[in-house]
Design an enzyme around this catalytic site. Structure first.
Site, PDB file in Angstrom:
ATOM      1  N   ILE A 130       1.833  -6.888  -8.045  1.00 58.88           N
ATOM      2  CA  ILE A 130       1.486  -8.286  -7.768  1.00 58.88           C
ATOM      3  C   ILE A 130       1.823  -8.549  -6.303  1.00 58.88           C
ATOM      4  O   ILE A 130       3.001  -8.612  -5.941  1.00 58.88           O
ATOM      5  CB  ILE A 130       2.278  -9.244  -8.690  1.00 58.88           C
ATOM      6  CG1 ILE A 130       2.017  -8.908 -10.169  1.00 58.88           C
ATOM      7  CG2 ILE A 130       1.904 -10.699  -8.385  1.00 58.88           C
ATOM      8  CD1 ILE A 130       2.937  -9.623 -11.154  1.00 58.88           C
ATOM      9  N   GLU A 131       0.780  -8.643  -5.477  1.00 56.84           N
ATOM     10  CA  GLU A 131       1.004  -8.780  -4.038  1.00 56.84           C
ATOM     11  C   GLU A 131       1.086 -10.250  -3.641  1.00 56.84           C
ATOM     12  O   GLU A 131       0.920 -11.158  -4.468  1.00 56.84           O
ATOM     13  CB  GLU A 131      -0.100  -8.023  -3.292  1.00 56.84           C
ATOM     14  CG  GLU A 131      -0.010  -6.528  -3.600  1.00 56.84           C
ATOM     15  CD  GLU A 131      -0.989  -5.674  -2.813  1.00 56.84           C
ATOM     16  OE1 GLU A 131      -1.922  -6.223  -2.197  1.00 56.84           O
ATOM     17  OE2 GLU A 131      -0.805  -4.449  -2.828  1.00 56.84           O
ATOM     18  N   CYS A 189       6.055  -4.198  -7.311  1.00 61.21           N
ATOM     19  CA  CYS A 189       5.388  -2.995  -7.829  1.00 61.21           C
ATOM     20  C   CYS A 189       5.189  -3.076  -9.342  1.00 61.21           C
ATOM     21  O   CYS A 189       5.922  -3.800 -10.050  1.00 61.21           O
ATOM     22  CB  CYS A 189       6.218  -1.757  -7.535  1.00 61.21           C
ATOM     23  SG  CYS A 189       6.308  -1.316  -5.803  1.00 61.21           S
ATOM     24  N   GLU A 221       5.946  -0.893 -11.601  1.00 58.52           N
ATOM     25  CA  GLU A 221       7.108  -0.401 -12.357  1.00 58.52           C
ATOM     26  C   GLU A 221       8.138  -1.506 -12.554  1.00 58.52           C
ATOM     27  O   GLU A 221       8.686  -1.693 -13.641  1.00 58.52           O
ATOM     28  CB  GLU A 221       7.769   0.770 -11.615  1.00 58.52           C
ATOM     29  CG  GLU A 221       6.897   1.993 -11.478  1.00 58.52           C
ATOM     30  CD  GLU A 221       6.062   2.003 -10.192  1.00 58.52           C
ATOM     31  OE1 GLU A 221       5.575   0.934  -9.774  1.00 58.52           O
ATOM     32  OE2 GLU A 221       5.890   3.093  -9.628  1.00 58.52           O
ATOM     33  N   CYS A 227      11.872   0.888  -6.723  1.00 62.62           N
ATOM     34  CA  CYS A 227      11.654   0.994  -8.179  1.00 62.62           C
ATOM     35  C   CYS A 227      12.558   2.059  -8.793  1.00 62.62           C
ATOM     36  O   CYS A 227      13.085   1.882  -9.892  1.00 62.62           O
ATOM     37  CB  CYS A 227      10.188   1.295  -8.472  1.00 62.62           C
ATOM     38  SG  CYS A 227       9.122  -0.123  -8.160  1.00 62.62           S
TER      39      CYS A 227
HETATM   40  N1  THU Z   1       2.830   0.220  -5.644  1.00 57.77           N
HETATM   41  C1  THU Z   1       3.240   0.146  -6.951  1.00 57.77           C
HETATM   42  O1  THU Z   1       3.022  -0.860  -7.623  1.00 57.77           O
HETATM   43  N2  THU Z   1       3.849   1.228  -7.492  1.00 57.77           N
HETATM   44  C2  THU Z   1       3.988   2.429  -6.878  1.00 57.77           C
HETATM   45  O2  THU Z   1       4.461   3.372  -7.505  1.00 57.77           O
HETATM   46  C3  THU Z   1       3.549   2.602  -5.475  1.00 57.77           C
HETATM   47  C4  THU Z   1       3.069   1.379  -4.791  1.00 57.77           C
HETATM   48  C5  THU Z   1       2.088  -0.913  -5.079  1.00 57.77           C
HETATM   49  C6  THU Z   1       2.798  -1.731  -4.036  1.00 57.77           C
HETATM   50  C7  THU Z   1       1.617  -2.334  -3.304  1.00 57.77           C
HETATM   51  O3  THU Z   1       1.178  -3.490  -4.021  1.00 57.77           O
HETATM   52  C8  THU Z   1       0.525  -1.276  -3.385  1.00 57.77           C
HETATM   53  O4  THU Z   1       0.908  -0.428  -4.456  1.00 57.77           O
HETATM   54  C9  THU Z   1       0.361  -0.463  -2.113  1.00 57.77           C
HETATM   55  O5  THU Z   1       1.563   0.059  -1.705  1.00 57.77           O
END
Ligand code: THU
Length: 137
Positions: A43-44, A53, A55, A94
């Site tokens: 969720i950005e 992230c 996870e 994470c």
């Molecule tokens: N991201 C994750 O959600 N999990 C991961 O294991 C690697 C990176 C997300 C963070 C960000 O929203 C996007 O992927 C690019 O880095």
């Protein structure tokens, strides 16, 4: 629950990703020791750093519901419009969150191997000499 089945759940979770800035969609499926699955997605945020992230979304959803015992997590990530079949390993933050709630020797992290299958690593392999609650004693 096989690793392949849990990976399918992570891919389903990926469909919920909110990633308008990186266009990199990630899903996670966290299996509790009692057999329940908690899904998460990334969720950005327009301010970038508050983004979460997949996870951690899965862990925080589970912990809110009272879960404390976890068996394994599958992670599926990749650029929008492509299959999430390449390796997408959890970031350091994470891994540290996993360290709070999981036994590093037994908790397993399931990742796509880039060849249509799954890799499995213990948390200890991905976070050697990690700092956890035990270290405060
Ligand atoms: N991201 C994750 O959600 N999990 C991961 O294991 C690697 C990176 C997300 C963070 C960000 O929203 C996007 O992927 C690019 O880095």
């Amino acid at each position: 629950m096989t690793n392949e089945q849990l990976m399918m759940e992570a891919k389903k979770a990926r469909e919920h990703a909110y990633a308008p800035y990186s266009h990199f969609l990630v899903g996670a499926a966290l299996l509790t020791k009692s057999g329940k699955i908690y899904h998460g997605c990334n969720i950005e945020n327009a301010a970038y750093s508050p983004g979460n992230c997949a996870e951690r979304t899965a862990f925080f959803r589970a912990v809110y519901q009272g879960e404390r015992e976890f068996e394994k997590i599958a992670v599926a990530g990749g650029p929008k419009g492509r299959e999430a079949d390449k390796l997408c390993a959890p970031c350091g933050v994470c891994r540290q969150v996993m360290m709070e709630f999981c036994d590093p020797e037994t908790f397993q992290i399931i990742l796509a191997d880039g060849k249509g299958g799954c890799l499995q690593h213990s948390l200890k392999e991905l976070l050697p000499l990690g700092f956890g609650p035990e270290n405060l004693n």
